[in-house]
Scaffold this motif. Sequence first.
Motif, PDB file in Angstrom:
ATOM      1  N   ASP A 127       0.842  -1.201   0.000  1.00  9.01           N
ATOM      2  CA  ASP A 127       0.000   0.000   0.000  1.00  9.01           C
ATOM      3  C   ASP A 127       0.871   1.243   0.000  1.00  9.01           C
ATOM      4  OD1 ASP A 127      -2.102   1.750   0.160  1.00  9.01           O
ATOM      5  OD2 ASP A 127      -2.604   1.279   2.238  1.00  9.01           O
ATOM      6  N   GLU A 143      -4.388   1.371  -6.035  1.00 11.08           N
ATOM      7  CA  GLU A 143      -4.360   0.823  -4.685  1.00 11.08           C
ATOM      8  C   GLU A 143      -4.188  -0.692  -4.796  1.00 11.08           C
ATOM      9  OE1 GLU A 143      -4.371   2.142  -1.720  1.00 11.08           O
ATOM     10  OE2 GLU A 143      -4.901   4.238  -2.099  1.00 11.08           O
ATOM     11  N   ALA A 202      -4.529  -4.758  -4.763  1.00 14.00           N
ATOM     12  CA  ALA A 202      -5.611  -5.716  -4.991  1.00 14.00           C
ATOM     13  C   ALA A 202      -6.043  -6.317  -3.653  1.00 14.00           C
ATOM     14  CB  ALA A 202      -5.142  -6.802  -5.946  1.00 14.00           C
ATOM     15  N   ARG A 203      -7.222  -6.907  -3.640  1.00  8.60           N
ATOM     16  CA  ARG A 203      -7.795  -7.454  -2.414  1.00  8.60           C
ATOM     17  C   ARG A 203      -8.017  -8.958  -2.530  1.00  8.60           C
ATOM     18  NH1 ARG A 203      -9.528  -2.922   0.497  1.00  8.60           N
ATOM     19  NH2 ARG A 203      -8.273  -1.235  -0.364  1.00  8.60           N
ATOM     20  N   ILE A 228     -10.415  -6.618  -7.596  1.00  5.95           N
ATOM     21  CA  ILE A 228     -10.321  -5.172  -7.693  1.00  5.95           C
ATOM     22  C   ILE A 228     -11.540  -4.544  -7.037  1.00  5.95           C
ATOM     23  CG2 ILE A 228      -8.961  -5.347  -9.808  1.00  5.95           C
ATOM     24  CD1 ILE A 228     -11.410  -4.222 -11.298  1.00  5.95           C
ATOM     25  N   VAL A 229     -11.445  -3.260  -6.768  1.00  7.59           N
ATOM     26  CA  VAL A 229     -12.483  -2.560  -6.014  1.00  7.59           C
ATOM     27  C   VAL A 229     -13.386  -1.800  -6.984  1.00  7.59           C
ATOM     28  CG1 VAL A 229     -12.927  -0.786  -4.277  1.00  7.59           C
ATOM     29  CG2 VAL A 229     -11.001  -2.376  -3.984  1.00  7.59           C
ATOM     30  N   ARG A 271     -16.625   1.872  -2.930  1.00  9.24           N
ATOM     31  CA  ARG A 271     -16.090   2.098  -1.591  1.00  9.24           C
ATOM     32  C   ARG A 271     -17.076   2.930  -0.783  1.00  9.24           C
ATOM     33  NH1 ARG A 271     -10.506   1.469  -0.698  1.00  9.24           N
ATOM     34  NH2 ARG A 271      -9.241   1.008  -2.549  1.00  9.24           N
ATOM     35  N   THR A 317     -15.602  -2.306  -0.689  1.00  5.83           N
ATOM     36  CA  THR A 317     -14.853  -2.253   0.556  1.00  5.83           C
ATOM     37  C   THR A 317     -15.242  -1.032   1.373  1.00  5.83           C
ATOM     38  OG1 THR A 317     -12.616  -2.175   1.526  1.00  5.83           O
ATOM     39  CG2 THR A 317     -12.943  -1.032  -0.561  1.00  5.83           C
ATOM     40  N   ASP A 345     -10.741   0.571  -9.049  1.00  3.66           N
ATOM     41  CA  ASP A 345      -9.764   0.721  -7.970  1.00  3.66           C
ATOM     42  C   ASP A 345      -9.168  -0.655  -7.656  1.00  3.66           C
ATOM     43  OD1 ASP A 345      -8.362   1.741  -5.762  1.00  3.66           O
ATOM     44  OD2 ASP A 345     -10.085   2.888  -5.047  1.00  3.66           O
ATOM     45  N   GLY A 346      -8.099  -0.653  -6.872  1.00  7.91           N
ATOM     46  CA  GLY A 346      -7.492  -1.919  -6.478  1.00  7.91           C
ATOM     47  C   GLY A 346      -6.770  -2.609  -7.615  1.00  7.91           C
ATOM     48  N   ASP A 354      -1.113  -7.804  -5.967  1.00  8.01           N
ATOM     49  CA  ASP A 354      -1.764  -8.658  -4.978  1.00  8.01           C
ATOM     50  C   ASP A 354      -0.807  -8.840  -3.802  1.00  8.01           C
ATOM     51  OD1 ASP A 354      -3.593 -10.277  -3.761  1.00  8.01           O
ATOM     52  OD2 ASP A 354      -3.285 -12.004  -5.079  1.00  8.01           O
TER      53      ASP A 354
END
Length: 383
Positions: free
Chosen positions: A116, A173, A175-176, A181-182, A185, A326, A344-345, A349
Motif C-alpha cells: 500500500d 491501490e 488488490a484485495r 479489484i475494487v 467504496r 470495501t 480501484d485496487g 496482490d
Amino acid sequence: MTQVLSAGDVDAEALIEELKEWVRIETPSGNAAAVNRLVDRVEAIAEKAGLSVERLPGTLGFGDILAVRSPRQAGSNEKSVLVLAHLDTVHAIGVIDNQLPLRQDGDKLYGPGIYDMKSGALMALEALKIAVAKGSRMPVDLVFVPDEEVGSFSSRAFMEECARSAGYTLVVEPARDGGKIVIARKGVAMYDIVVRGRASHAGTRPQDGRSAVRAAARLVLDLEALNDAGRGITVTVGTISGGTGRNTVPAECRMQVDVRVPDDAAANEVTAKIAAIQPVDADITFEINGQMNRPPFAQSDAGRRLFDSAAKVATDLGIALEGVTTGGGSDGNFTAALGVPTLDGLGADGAGAHTFEEYILLSSVAPRTALLANLMISLETEA
C-alpha cells in the motif's frame, strides 16, 4: 478491445529491483522531505522515458504532487485516462531497519508501504512507459500524491481538476483477497469532538462539578447507536481521553470518531444526526468538528461497463477479474463522486497493509502491470 501486451512484455526483474529502491526510501505522510526524495526519483524516471512532467509544490506541510503525462496530439480534446497513485505510507522512518525489513520469502516480498502502495505506483509508471513505447495515442494522466494516507487534503483539488477532463479513472491501490479489484467504496467522515463540563474536587465539592467523562460516555452510546449493519453504516469512536486526575471531576473529554457510509443518502442522514446531537445537561457543551472526508464511491452504470471491459482484457492475461466493495476509502472516491467511471485496487496482490507484515506477491506484478498497460491502450476505443 485488442490486447497488445502480455506479462512477458514487462521486465519484471528490473521492475522489482526498482521497487526495492522505492521501498528503501521511507515516506511517511507527514514528512514532506522524505516523500519528496521519492518524488525526485519518480520525476527522473519519467523524464528519462520522455514523458511530460508537472510538479506542484507541496502545501499544508505535505510533499509535492507529481503529474506524469503521455504525449498529446496537438488540438485534441479527447478525454484522458486518469491514473491515481500515492507515494506516502503509514510507516514511520526506521521501520525498514527494525519492524519490517525489506526481505523476500518465496513469492512474497516484504517491506514498508510495498503493498500500500509503492508497488502499484511503480507498476502504473511502468505501464505508462510501455503503453507509450507501443505507440498508444490515448492521453494518460498519472498523478502521484503525497498525502492519501491522511486524507489527501493537499491534493484533492488537483485530482478533481484532472478528473473533470478524464473519461475514466484507474486507481492502483493494492488488490484485495487474491487479486480482486475494487468497484465501490464507502464514504468516510472523520470527527473530533470535545466535551466540556466543569471541574471540582471529587471529595469535598463533587456536587459543584459536571463530569465531561460521564457526558462523553453517554455520547459514545448515542453515536454508536447510529450503526446500521443492514445498510452498511458504521460509526466508531476510535479514541477517547479526558480528565486531569483521579480526585477531580473531569472538565474535558476528547474523542475521535470514524464514520463509513455506503451512499449519499446515508451520508446526509448520518452527518445531520451527528451535527444535531445535544448534551442532556445544560452545563455540558459539545464541540463537534468534522465532515465527510471522502464521498461515497458507488458503482455507476458506466463504471459497470468499464469493469466489464477490463475483465475482458484480464481474461486474455489469465486473470479472472472479480470486483468487490470495501469499507476503506481512497482517492477513487473523489473521481467516482464526480461521475467519472472508476476502477480501484488495480495494484499488486498481497496482504498486510498498514502492518509490520506487509507484502506483495511477486508473481502478480508482471501480469497486473500488463493489464494496466493494456487498459491505457485499449480504453481509447471506449471513450
